[in-house]
Scaffold this motif. Structure first.
Motif, PDB file in Angstrom:
ATOM      1  N   ILE A   1       0.855  -1.189   0.000  1.00 25.67           N
ATOM      2  CA  ILE A   1       0.000   0.000   0.000  1.00 25.67           C
ATOM      3  C   ILE A   1       0.894   1.243   0.000  1.00 25.67           C
ATOM      4  O   ILE A   1       1.752   1.383   0.876  1.00 25.67           O
ATOM      5  CB  ILE A   1      -0.917  -0.005   1.248  1.00 25.67           C
ATOM      6  CG1 ILE A   1      -1.811  -1.250   1.244  1.00 25.67           C
ATOM      7  CG2 ILE A   1      -1.763   1.254   1.302  1.00 25.67           C
ATOM      8  CD1 ILE A   1      -2.651  -1.420   2.506  1.00 25.67           C
ATOM      9  N   TYR A   2       0.716   2.116  -0.972  1.00 21.98           N
ATOM     10  CA  TYR A   2       1.511   3.339  -1.074  1.00 21.98           C
ATOM     11  C   TYR A   2       0.601   4.529  -0.837  1.00 21.98           C
ATOM     12  O   TYR A   2      -0.389   4.694  -1.552  1.00 21.98           O
ATOM     13  CB  TYR A   2       2.110   3.473  -2.476  1.00 21.98           C
ATOM     14  CG  TYR A   2       3.120   2.407  -2.846  1.00 21.98           C
ATOM     15  CD1 TYR A   2       2.708   1.137  -3.241  1.00 21.98           C
ATOM     16  CD2 TYR A   2       4.494   2.689  -2.830  1.00 21.98           C
ATOM     17  CE1 TYR A   2       3.636   0.165  -3.598  1.00 21.98           C
ATOM     18  CE2 TYR A   2       5.427   1.720  -3.187  1.00 21.98           C
ATOM     19  CZ  TYR A   2       4.997   0.460  -3.566  1.00 21.98           C
ATOM     20  OH  TYR A   2       5.910  -0.506  -3.926  1.00 21.98           O
ATOM     21  N   ILE A   3       0.939   5.332   0.151  1.00 21.76           N
ATOM     22  CA  ILE A   3       0.055   6.453   0.482  1.00 21.76           C
ATOM     23  C   ILE A   3       0.733   7.790   0.179  1.00 21.76           C
ATOM     24  O   ILE A   3       1.654   8.216   0.893  1.00 21.76           O
ATOM     25  CB  ILE A   3      -0.371   6.361   1.961  1.00 21.76           C
ATOM     26  CG1 ILE A   3      -1.103   5.023   2.168  1.00 21.76           C
ATOM     27  CG2 ILE A   3      -1.288   7.529   2.327  1.00 21.76           C
ATOM     28  CD1 ILE A   3      -1.270   4.616   3.587  1.00 21.76           C
ATOM     29  N   THR A   4       0.329   8.407  -0.890  1.00 19.80           N
ATOM     30  CA  THR A   4       0.875   9.722  -1.261  1.00 19.80           C
ATOM     31  C   THR A   4      -0.241  10.576  -1.846  1.00 19.80           C
ATOM     32  O   THR A   4      -1.347  10.092  -2.091  1.00 19.80           O
ATOM     33  CB  THR A   4       1.970   9.628  -2.344  1.00 19.80           C
ATOM     34  OG1 THR A   4       1.340   9.368  -3.604  1.00 19.80           O
ATOM     35  CG2 THR A   4       3.007   8.572  -2.052  1.00 19.80           C
ATOM     36  N   ASP A   5       0.084  11.834  -2.140  1.00 18.31           N
ATOM     37  CA  ASP A   5      -0.905  12.702  -2.766  1.00 18.31           C
ATOM     38  C   ASP A   5      -1.244  12.181  -4.167  1.00 18.31           C
ATOM     39  O   ASP A   5      -0.451  11.470  -4.789  1.00 18.31           O
ATOM     40  CB  ASP A   5      -0.369  14.135  -2.830  1.00 18.31           C
ATOM     41  CG  ASP A   5       0.862  14.212  -3.685  1.00 18.31           C
ATOM     42  OD1 ASP A   5       0.746  14.582  -4.873  1.00 18.31           O
ATOM     43  OD2 ASP A   5       1.965  13.866  -3.180  1.00 18.31           O
ATOM     44  N   GLY A   6      -2.440  12.559  -4.615  1.00 15.89           N
ATOM     45  CA  GLY A   6      -2.922  12.076  -5.905  1.00 15.89           C
ATOM     46  C   GLY A   6      -2.018  12.442  -7.071  1.00 15.89           C
ATOM     47  O   GLY A   6      -2.027  11.765  -8.110  1.00 15.89           O
ATOM     48  N   GLY A   7      -1.229  13.484  -6.896  1.00 12.09           N
ATOM     49  CA  GLY A   7      -0.325  13.929  -7.956  1.00 12.09           C
ATOM     50  C   GLY A   7       0.667  12.849  -8.379  1.00 12.09           C
ATOM     51  O   GLY A   7       1.221  12.902  -9.487  1.00 12.09           O
ATOM     52  N   GLN A   8       0.899  11.882  -7.524  1.00  9.62           N
ATOM     53  CA  GLN A   8       1.853  10.823  -7.858  1.00  9.62           C
ATOM     54  C   GLN A   8       1.167   9.588  -8.456  1.00  9.62           C
ATOM     55  O   GLN A   8       1.796   8.539  -8.628  1.00  9.62           O
ATOM     56  CB  GLN A   8       2.650  10.414  -6.613  1.00  9.62           C
ATOM     57  CG  GLN A   8       3.461  11.569  -6.050  1.00  9.62           C
ATOM     58  CD  GLN A   8       4.594  11.089  -5.149  1.00  9.62           C
ATOM     59  OE1 GLN A   8       5.204  10.055  -5.369  1.00  9.62           O
ATOM     60  NE2 GLN A   8       4.884  11.874  -4.126  1.00  9.62           N
ATOM     61  N   GLY A   9      -0.113   9.734  -8.780  1.00 14.29           N
ATOM     62  CA  GLY A   9      -0.872   8.608  -9.323  1.00 14.29           C
ATOM     63  C   GLY A   9      -0.212   7.976 -10.537  1.00 14.29           C
ATOM     64  O   GLY A   9      -0.069   6.756 -10.619  1.00 14.29           O
ATOM     65  N   LEU A  10       0.200   8.837 -11.466  1.00 17.44           N
ATOM     66  CA  LEU A  10       0.802   8.318 -12.700  1.00 17.44           C
ATOM     67  C   LEU A  10       2.120   7.594 -12.397  1.00 17.44           C
ATOM     68  O   LEU A  10       2.385   6.527 -12.935  1.00 17.44           O
ATOM     69  CB  LEU A  10       1.025   9.457 -13.704  1.00 17.44           C
ATOM     70  CG  LEU A  10       1.630   9.024 -15.042  1.00 17.44           C
ATOM     71  CD1 LEU A  10       0.698   8.064 -15.774  1.00 17.44           C
ATOM     72  CD2 LEU A  10       1.925  10.239 -15.933  1.00 17.44           C
TER      73      LEU A  10
ATOM     74  N   VAL B   1      -2.791   4.589  -2.688  1.00 16.03           N
ATOM     75  CA  VAL B   1      -3.891   5.231  -1.965  1.00 16.03           C
ATOM     76  C   VAL B   1      -3.668   6.740  -2.064  1.00 16.03           C
ATOM     77  O   VAL B   1      -2.867   7.303  -1.329  1.00 16.03           O
ATOM     78  CB  VAL B   1      -3.871   4.768  -0.484  1.00 16.03           C
ATOM     79  CG1 VAL B   1      -4.835   5.578   0.355  1.00 16.03           C
ATOM     80  CG2 VAL B   1      -4.209   3.289  -0.396  1.00 16.03           C
ATOM     81  N   PRO B   2      -4.344   7.374  -3.018  1.00 12.22           N
ATOM     82  CA  PRO B   2      -4.078   8.795  -3.220  1.00 12.22           C
ATOM     83  C   PRO B   2      -4.933   9.686  -2.329  1.00 12.22           C
ATOM     84  O   PRO B   2      -6.000   9.272  -1.883  1.00 12.22           O
ATOM     85  CB  PRO B   2      -4.486   8.993  -4.686  1.00 12.22           C
ATOM     86  CG  PRO B   2      -5.566   7.985  -4.918  1.00 12.22           C
ATOM     87  CD  PRO B   2      -5.336   6.835  -3.963  1.00 12.22           C
ATOM     88  N   PHE B   3      -4.445  10.880  -2.061  1.00 12.36           N
ATOM     89  CA  PHE B   3      -5.278  11.849  -1.321  1.00 12.36           C
ATOM     90  C   PHE B   3      -5.141  13.219  -1.959  1.00 12.36           C
ATOM     91  O   PHE B   3      -4.184  13.497  -2.684  1.00 12.36           O
ATOM     92  CB  PHE B   3      -4.910  11.880   0.167  1.00 12.36           C
ATOM     93  CG  PHE B   3      -3.441  12.115   0.440  1.00 12.36           C
ATOM     94  CD1 PHE B   3      -2.886  13.385   0.393  1.00 12.36           C
ATOM     95  CD2 PHE B   3      -2.616  11.043   0.755  1.00 12.36           C
ATOM     96  CE1 PHE B   3      -1.541  13.591   0.658  1.00 12.36           C
ATOM     97  CE2 PHE B   3      -1.268  11.238   1.017  1.00 12.36           C
ATOM     98  CZ  PHE B   3      -0.717  12.517   0.958  1.00 12.36           C
ATOM     99  N   GLY B   4      -6.126  14.063  -1.666  1.00  9.61           N
ATOM    100  CA  GLY B   4      -6.173  15.394  -2.279  1.00  9.61           C
ATOM    101  C   GLY B   4      -5.242  16.388  -1.595  1.00  9.61           C
ATOM    102  O   GLY B   4      -4.625  16.101  -0.580  1.00  9.61           O
ATOM    103  N   VAL B   5      -5.191  17.568  -2.165  1.00  5.50           N
ATOM    104  CA  VAL B   5      -4.310  18.636  -1.685  1.00  5.50           C
ATOM    105  C   VAL B   5      -4.939  19.314  -0.468  1.00  5.50           C
ATOM    106  O   VAL B   5      -6.150  19.428  -0.364  1.00  5.50           O
ATOM    107  CB  VAL B   5      -4.126  19.688  -2.805  1.00  5.50           C
ATOM    108  CG1 VAL B   5      -3.122  20.747  -2.402  1.00  5.50           C
ATOM    109  CG2 VAL B   5      -3.721  19.018  -4.100  1.00  5.50           C
ATOM    110  N   VAL B   6      -4.083  19.781   0.446  1.00  7.70           N
ATOM    111  CA  VAL B   6      -4.580  20.540   1.592  1.00  7.70           C
ATOM    112  C   VAL B   6      -4.626  22.021   1.200  1.00  7.70           C
ATOM    113  O   VAL B   6      -3.633  22.575   0.734  1.00  7.70           O
ATOM    114  CB  VAL B   6      -3.647  20.369   2.815  1.00  7.70           C
ATOM    115  CG1 VAL B   6      -4.235  21.074   4.033  1.00  7.70           C
ATOM    116  CG2 VAL B   6      -3.417  18.893   3.109  1.00  7.70           C
ATOM    117  N   LEU B   7      -5.790  22.620   1.390  1.00  9.45           N
ATOM    118  CA  LEU B   7      -5.932  24.033   1.043  1.00  9.45           C
ATOM    119  C   LEU B   7      -6.190  24.856   2.298  1.00  9.45           C
ATOM    120  O   LEU B   7      -6.699  24.351   3.296  1.00  9.45           O
ATOM    121  CB  LEU B   7      -7.115  24.216   0.086  1.00  9.45           C
ATOM    122  CG  LEU B   7      -7.079  23.431  -1.226  1.00  9.45           C
ATOM    123  CD1 LEU B   7      -8.392  23.575  -1.969  1.00  9.45           C
ATOM    124  CD2 LEU B   7      -5.920  23.901  -2.104  1.00  9.45           C
TER     125      LEU B   7
END
Ligand SMILES: NC(=[NH2+])NCCC[C@H](N)C(=O)O
Length: 668
Positions: A413-422, A447-453
């Motif tokens: 399981i890899y957990i990073t921001d969605g930007g690393q999806g590709l 397991v992607p996640f969105g940006v913190v705003l």
């Protein structure tokens, strides 16, 4: 003549033998006529029966033993796991569908009902089945299909009632007895995980900040989500390896080492006083960009580092330690455990990977780089840079190989921001293509996640600085949580220490909960005001709810062993619909967890907690747990059944908080 003689002799000897036989027979008959020998025959029968009896006794003994063992196993499985009622019901309907329609292969669709009047669960197969049957040339209305399904339901201890509604929905009501026994199990055996089909070795790659750079809010999200996913996997009983894939390798370290050697030559004996490693990084970068001589030294330093030349290696270690200590402070505060295993760990393995791919002719030269093309994906991986260095891609290929081959992981399981999806899509496909992983046997997920705003919906930052230092963020959380508690006058009720403990629990709990309660794939707006609100689906609201529920039993002065006794006696009964509603919701806990294990989206657990505490309030507002004298406040009556519900609710909430990595507080 001679032949005839021989024949006669043979016949004589045969007859002699026959006579002997007959003699023996006569003797036997004479013996049998004797009364004493009759007794012997009876003895023989008795003996025979006795030994038969012994054999039967032996069998009964062993049957009893295995019944006992089975009962123990049943008890043990109850102690070990909580059944997912939705799955149990689904299994029952699955059997009915197979029996009723053996030619159609369709799995049972069973959901929990959205409204109480539709029963507890619903089976929605009839409409689809009717369609499929029609395609197969058999016309049967959905309602008739539903009837058929109901007629074929196997005998069971779970279903109380089934009713066909509307076009062919089957409304299902669960047996009260079944619910009560599961509820008692919670009190007797605690909150247990759902049934685990297969124990897996799961490697969770999360947090993963970069050395000499600030751990930012994105890493905070990865840390919070990764910790919670790991906790859930551990609770279920999997073998979990928590890894932080630190960015601790690469050409930028040459620059940092060269800068350290210039600015702090004593680094071999003394720890460098780099309080702000990011400023140090910036300074090194300026020199690197502007000073050609320095740049050359930086490149030489990389080569020496990779050759593990001791002074250079030591300098690198020093720099990494400064960062790791900073990261550790955050983990400590948040109660997160993770092993640092950065890109540097894979240096030798990266050399092997390059050799392996090169000798198999899989690498292509592209403007000095060595690239790996992946079937059906346009972007290739850069395995070796034109300066000979390795990349983020190389480290992830080597890590994949190591995790599958050495770690023997069944699930990555890899957990990073969605930007690393590709990036991960390519790494996963490439690893599969070159044979480093077989995704039929190893589950590999990003397991992607969105940006913190920020509240202005722009990139998150504080007023003063460009990026947010996590330590400052946590400090601000505590400050605000404390102010809020004081605002509510809690400082007058709590001791100074209790107030500190509560402020920390509230602050960290809120930061985690605000993150986990949203669908992780979306961007998320960081707002202390919203997360510290004590109304709505927030950690503060839930923490208050839990302390309130806990105080009920405390007020009644009923110990948990007394409650266990009630549960053991199997005498629990409910008569109010709100009691049943709460009991049934409590028992949906395993269903929620199983769903999370499937899609690794944690917010349903938060939604469940919120629904649980709202349903609890509904129950508590209408059902007295403790009856007190209005004037004297003296306790007149305690409803033990209802206290059982309070206890089970609190237990489920505590476990949920634990899975989210949130500490409960006794007082707040
Ligand atoms: N195996 C991995 N690539 N894990 C994630 C690493 C994240 C990376 N260090 C970053 O900050 O973006």
């Amino acid at each position: 003549m001679r032949k005839r003689m021989e024949d006669l002799l043979k016949r004589t000897s045969n007859t002699e033998a026959e006579i002997e036989e007959l003699k023996k027979l006569i003797q036997q008959l004479e013996k049998d006529a004797d009364p004493s020998s009759q007794g012997k025959a009876t003895d023989m029968i008795v003996n025979d029966l006795k030994s038969q009896n012994d054999r039967l006794r032996y069998r009964i003994y062993h049957l009893n033993l295995s019944i006992k063992k089975e009962e123990e196993a049943l008890q043990a499985s109850k102690r070990k796991a909580m059944p997912n009622i939705q799955k149990v019901v689904q299994g029952i309907f699955e059997q009915a569908i197979v029996k009723a329609f053996p030619d159609v292969s369709i799995s049972a669709i069973v959901h929990s009902s959205t409204q109480e009047r539709f029963g507890d669960y619903q089976c929605n197969n009839a409409m689809i089945l009717s369609k499929v049957l029609k395609e197969n040339g058999k016309s049967l209305s959905p309602r008739s299909v539903a009837e058929q399904i109901i007629q074929h339901l196997p005998a069971n201890d779970v279903l109380e009632k089934t009713e066909i509604a509307g076009p062919g929905f089957i409304n299902i009501t669960i047996k009260k007895h079944f619910i009560l026994s599961l509820l008692s199990d919670i009190i007797m055996y605690g909150v247990r995980p759902p049934v685990m089909n297969r124990k897996m070795r799961v490697l969770v790659d999360f947090s993963s900040p970069n050395v000499a750079k600030e751990m930012h809010v994105g890493h905070l999200r990865s840390t919070i989500i990764g910790d919670s996913i790991s906790r859930l996997l551990e609770f279920v009983g999997h073998d979990v390896v928590r890894i932080s894939h630190l960015g601790d390798w690469g050409t930028q370290f040459g620059m940092l080492i060269a800068h350290l050697r210039d600015t702090f030559p004593k680094y071999l004996n003394q720890s460098p006083p780099i309080a702000d490693l990011q400023a140090f990084y910036k300074a090194a970068k300026v020199r690197f960009d502007e000073d050609a001589v320095f740049k050359k030294r930086a490149y030489e330093a990389v080569v020496k580092l990779q050759a593990r030349e001791s002074d250079y290696f030591k300098a690198w270690e020093m720099i990494c330690d400064v960062s790791k200590n900073e990261f550790e402070k955050i983990y400590q505060r948040l109660g997160v455990k993770v092993v640092n295993r950065g890109e540097s760990f894979y240096q030798d393995m990266m050399i092997d990977v390059v050799k392996d791919l090169d000798t198999r002719g899989l690498l292509e030269l592209d403007e000095g780089r060595k690239i790996l093309k992946v079937p059906n994906i346009k972007v290739p991986l850069t395995i070796v840079k034109s300066d000979g260095g390795f990349t983020y891609d190389t480290s992830d290929m080597a890590a994949m190989r190591q995790r599958v081959m050495d770690e023997k992981a069944d699930w990555l399981i890899y957990i990073t921001d969605g930007g690393q999806g590709l990036h991960f899509e390519i790494i996963f496909s490439a690893s599969e293509a070159v044979g480093y992983v077989n995704r039929k046997h190893v589950r590999v997920v990003h397991v992607p996640f969105g940006v913190v705003l920020g509240e202005d919906k722009k990139k998150f930052k504080t007023r003063s600085t460009d990026t947010v230092r996590l330590v400052d963020l946590l400090d601000e959380g505590i400050r605000r949580a404390k102010a809020k508690l004081i605002d509510k006058g809690r400082d007058k009720v709590l001791s100074k220490e209790e107030l500190e403990v509560a402020a920390k629990a509230v602050a960290y709990g809120c930061i985690k909960y605000a993150d986990l309660s949203r669908n992780r794939t979306g961007d998320y707006i960081f707002s202390f005001d919203k997360m510290l609100d004590d109304k709505g689906n927030t950690a503060v609201y839930l923490l208050y709810a839990l302390t309130r529920i806990r105080s009920i039993a405390r007020l009644a002065n009923v110990s948990s062993s007394e409650l266990t006794k009630v549960a053991e006696s199997a005498s629990i009964e409910f008569d109010h619909p709100k009691e049943w509603k709460l009991a049934k919701l409590i028992l949906r806990f395993p269903e929620i967890l199983e769903k999370i294990l499937d899609d690794l989206l944690l917010h349903p657990l938060c939604d469940f907690m919120y629904e649980l505490s709202c349903t609890f309030t509904e129950f508590y507002d209408t059902c007295y747990c403790i009856e007190k004298d209005r004037k004297t406040g003296e306790i007149l009556k305690i409803n033990m059944n209802r206290l059982i519900l309070c206890e089970a609710t609190a237990m489920i909430m505590e476990k949920s908080f634990h899975l989210l990595g949130i500490d409960g507080v006794d007082k707040m």
